[in-house]
Design a protein around this motif. Structure first.
Motif, PDB file in Angstrom:
ATOM      1  N   SER A 294       0.814  -1.215   0.000  1.00 19.92           N
ATOM      2  CA  SER A 294       0.000   0.000   0.000  1.00 19.92           C
ATOM      3  C   SER A 294       0.852   1.271   0.000  1.00 19.92           C
ATOM      4  N   ALA A 295       2.175   1.132  -0.087  1.00 17.58           N
ATOM      5  CA  ALA A 295       3.066   2.293  -0.053  1.00 17.58           C
ATOM      6  C   ALA A 295       2.930   3.117  -1.333  1.00 17.58           C
ATOM      7  N   PHE A 296       3.113   4.420  -1.189  1.00 18.76           N
ATOM      8  CA  PHE A 296       3.150   5.297  -2.354  1.00 18.76           C
ATOM      9  C   PHE A 296       4.317   4.883  -3.247  1.00 18.76           C
ATOM     10  N   PRO A 297       4.204   5.099  -4.566  1.00 18.42           N
ATOM     11  CA  PRO A 297       5.356   4.872  -5.440  1.00 18.42           C
ATOM     12  C   PRO A 297       6.452   5.904  -5.161  1.00 18.42           C
ATOM     13  N   TYR A 298       7.674   5.590  -5.576  1.00 12.16           N
ATOM     14  CA  TYR A 298       8.800   6.492  -5.300  1.00 12.16           C
ATOM     15  C   TYR A 298       8.539   7.904  -5.799  1.00 12.16           C
ATOM     16  N   ARG A 299       8.002   8.053  -6.994  1.00 10.53           N
ATOM     17  CA  ARG A 299       7.777   9.374  -7.579  1.00 10.53           C
ATOM     18  C   ARG A 299       6.873  10.228  -6.696  1.00 10.53           C
ATOM     19  N   THR A 300       5.855   9.614  -6.115  1.00  6.19           N
ATOM     20  CA  THR A 300       4.947  10.347  -5.224  1.00  6.19           C
ATOM     21  C   THR A 300       5.678  10.763  -3.951  1.00  6.19           C
ATOM     22  N   VAL A 301       6.472   9.849  -3.390  1.00  5.43           N
ATOM     23  CA  VAL A 301       7.248  10.171  -2.187  1.00  5.43           C
ATOM     24  C   VAL A 301       8.207  11.324  -2.488  1.00  5.43           C
ATOM     25  N   ALA A 302       8.861  11.269  -3.649  1.00  6.10           N
ATOM     26  CA  ALA A 302       9.808  12.327  -4.012  1.00  6.10           C
ATOM     27  C   ALA A 302       9.104  13.673  -4.169  1.00  6.10           C
ATOM     28  N   ARG A 303       7.921  13.670  -4.780  1.00  5.18           N
ATOM     29  CA  ARG A 303       7.176  14.926  -4.965  1.00  5.18           C
ATOM     30  C   ARG A 303       6.776  15.532  -3.616  1.00  5.18           C
ATOM     31  N   TRP A 304       6.275  14.705  -2.706  1.00  5.61           N
ATOM     32  CA  TRP A 304       5.882  15.217  -1.395  1.00  5.61           C
ATOM     33  C   TRP A 304       7.101  15.621  -0.564  1.00  5.61           C
ATOM     34  N   ALA A 305       8.188  14.865  -0.673  1.00  2.54           N
ATOM     35  CA  ALA A 305       9.408  15.220   0.064  1.00  2.54           C
ATOM     36  C   ALA A 305       9.914  16.590  -0.403  1.00  2.54           C
ATOM     37  N   LYS A 306       9.876  16.819  -1.713  1.00  2.12           N
ATOM     38  CA  LYS A 306      10.296  18.113  -2.242  1.00  2.12           C
ATOM     39  C   LYS A 306       9.412  19.227  -1.690  1.00  2.12           C
ATOM     40  N   ALA A 307       8.105  18.990  -1.646  1.00  3.94           N
ATOM     41  CA  ALA A 307       7.182  20.005  -1.128  1.00  3.94           C
ATOM     42  C   ALA A 307       7.456  20.293   0.352  1.00  3.94           C
ATOM     43  N   TYR A 308       7.715  19.249   1.139  1.00 10.39           N
ATOM     44  CA  TYR A 308       7.989  19.459   2.570  1.00 10.39           C
ATOM     45  C   TYR A 308       9.325  20.147   2.782  1.00 10.39           C
ATOM     46  N   ASN A 309      10.300  19.852   1.939  1.00 14.37           N
ATOM     47  CA  ASN A 309      11.593  20.515   2.059  1.00 14.37           C
ATOM     48  C   ASN A 309      11.505  21.984   1.666  1.00 14.37           C
ATOM     49  N   GLU A 310      10.495  22.328   0.878  1.00 13.91           N
ATOM     50  CA  GLU A 310      10.261  23.729   0.512  1.00 13.91           C
ATOM     51  C   GLU A 310       9.323  24.408   1.511  1.00 13.91           C
ATOM     52  N   ARG A 311       9.149  23.791   2.655  1.00 12.45           N
ATOM     53  CA  ARG A 311       8.401  24.338   3.794  1.00 12.45           C
ATOM     54  C   ARG A 311       6.889  24.201   3.707  1.00 12.45           C
ATOM     55  N   LEU A 312       6.395  23.273   2.920  1.00 14.51           N
ATOM     56  CA  LEU A 312       4.964  22.990   2.948  1.00 14.51           C
ATOM     57  C   LEU A 312       4.650  22.373   4.304  1.00 14.51           C
ATOM     58  N   GLN A 313       3.553  22.763   4.940  1.00  8.66           N
ATOM     59  CA  GLN A 313       3.207  22.245   6.258  1.00  8.66           C
ATOM     60  C   GLN A 313       1.992  21.338   6.248  1.00  8.66           C
ATOM     61  N   ASN A 314       1.128  21.492   5.260  1.00 10.69           N
ATOM     62  CA  ASN A 314      -0.141  20.778   5.234  1.00 10.69           C
ATOM     63  C   ASN A 314       0.031  19.399   4.597  1.00 10.69           C
ATOM     64  N   VAL A 315      -0.620  18.369   5.153  1.00 12.48           N
ATOM     65  CA  VAL A 315      -0.547  17.026   4.582  1.00 12.48           C
ATOM     66  C   VAL A 315      -1.774  16.703   3.735  1.00 12.48           C
ATOM     67  N   ALA A 316      -2.657  17.678   3.529  1.00 16.74           N
ATOM     68  CA  ALA A 316      -3.845  17.464   2.707  1.00 16.74           C
ATOM     69  C   ALA A 316      -3.463  17.521   1.233  1.00 16.74           C
ATOM     70  N   ASP A 317      -4.398  17.149   0.366  1.00 14.93           N
ATOM     71  CA  ASP A 317      -4.153  17.160  -1.064  1.00 14.93           C
ATOM     72  C   ASP A 317      -3.743  18.543  -1.541  1.00 14.93           C
ATOM     73  N   MET A 318      -2.821  18.560  -2.497  1.00 17.81           N
ATOM     74  CA  MET A 318      -2.432  19.822  -3.117  1.00 17.81           C
ATOM     75  C   MET A 318      -3.536  20.229  -4.089  1.00 17.81           C
ATOM     76  N   HIS A 319      -3.733  21.534  -4.237  1.00 20.49           N
ATOM     77  CA  HIS A 319      -4.740  22.027  -5.175  1.00 20.49           C
ATOM     78  C   HIS A 319      -4.274  21.749  -6.589  1.00 20.49           C
ATOM     79  N   ARG A 320      -5.157  21.283  -7.414  1.00 22.20           N
ATOM     80  CA  ARG A 320      -4.821  21.072  -8.813  1.00 22.20           C
ATOM     81  C   ARG A 320      -5.988  21.504  -9.673  1.00 22.20           C
ATOM     82  N   PRO A 321      -5.703  22.034 -10.856  1.00 20.66           N
ATOM     83  CA  PRO A 321      -6.772  22.496 -11.734  1.00 20.66           C
ATOM     84  C   PRO A 321      -7.539  21.314 -12.325  1.00 20.66           C
ATOM     85  N   GLY A 322      -8.704  21.588 -12.792  1.00 20.89           N
ATOM     86  CA  GLY A 322      -9.496  20.536 -13.423  1.00 20.89           C
ATOM     87  C   GLY A 322     -10.934  20.608 -12.969  1.00 20.89           C
TER      88      GLY A 322
END
Length: 88
Positions: free
Chosen positions: A35-63
C-alpha cells in the motif's frame, strides 16, 4: 493499510529528520508493503515538505471540481423517482 494523510505525515517526519526521498521511500516500503506510495509520489511530497509545505492534505490542482456526496444522493433520488429523467 495507511490512509493518504498518514502516509504523507510519515514522509513529512522523515524529511524533518533529514532523510532523502530515496531513504524515505525504502523505509516506507518496509512499513506499508504493497500500500506504499510509489517512489515518484514520495519524491514529490518530500520536495514540497523541504520547501516548507506544512499541510498534509491534497495539493490544489486544476481541473473539474469534485462532486459532494449530497449531490450524488440528490441525483440518485431523482433517478429513483423517474428513470426517464434527462439532463437539459
Amino acid at each position: 493499510m495507511f490512509s493518504k494523510q498518514e502516509q504523507r505525515s510519515w514522509i513529512k517526519i522523515a524529511c524533518a529528520r533529514g532523510r532523502t526521498a530515496r531513504q524515505s521511500h525504502r523505509g516506507f516500503q518496509d512499513a506499508c508493503r504493497e500500500s506504499a506510495f510509489p517512489y515518484r509520489t514520495v519524491a514529490r511530497w518530500a520536495k514540497a515538505y523541504n520547501e516548507r509545505l506544512q499541510n498534509v492534505a491534497d495539493m490544489h490542482r486544476p481541473g473539474r471540481p469534485g462532486v459532494s456526496e449530497e449531490e450524488v444522493y440528490a441525483a440518485a433520488a431523482l433517478l429513483d423517482s423517474d428513470r426517464r429523467r434527462t439532463i437539459s
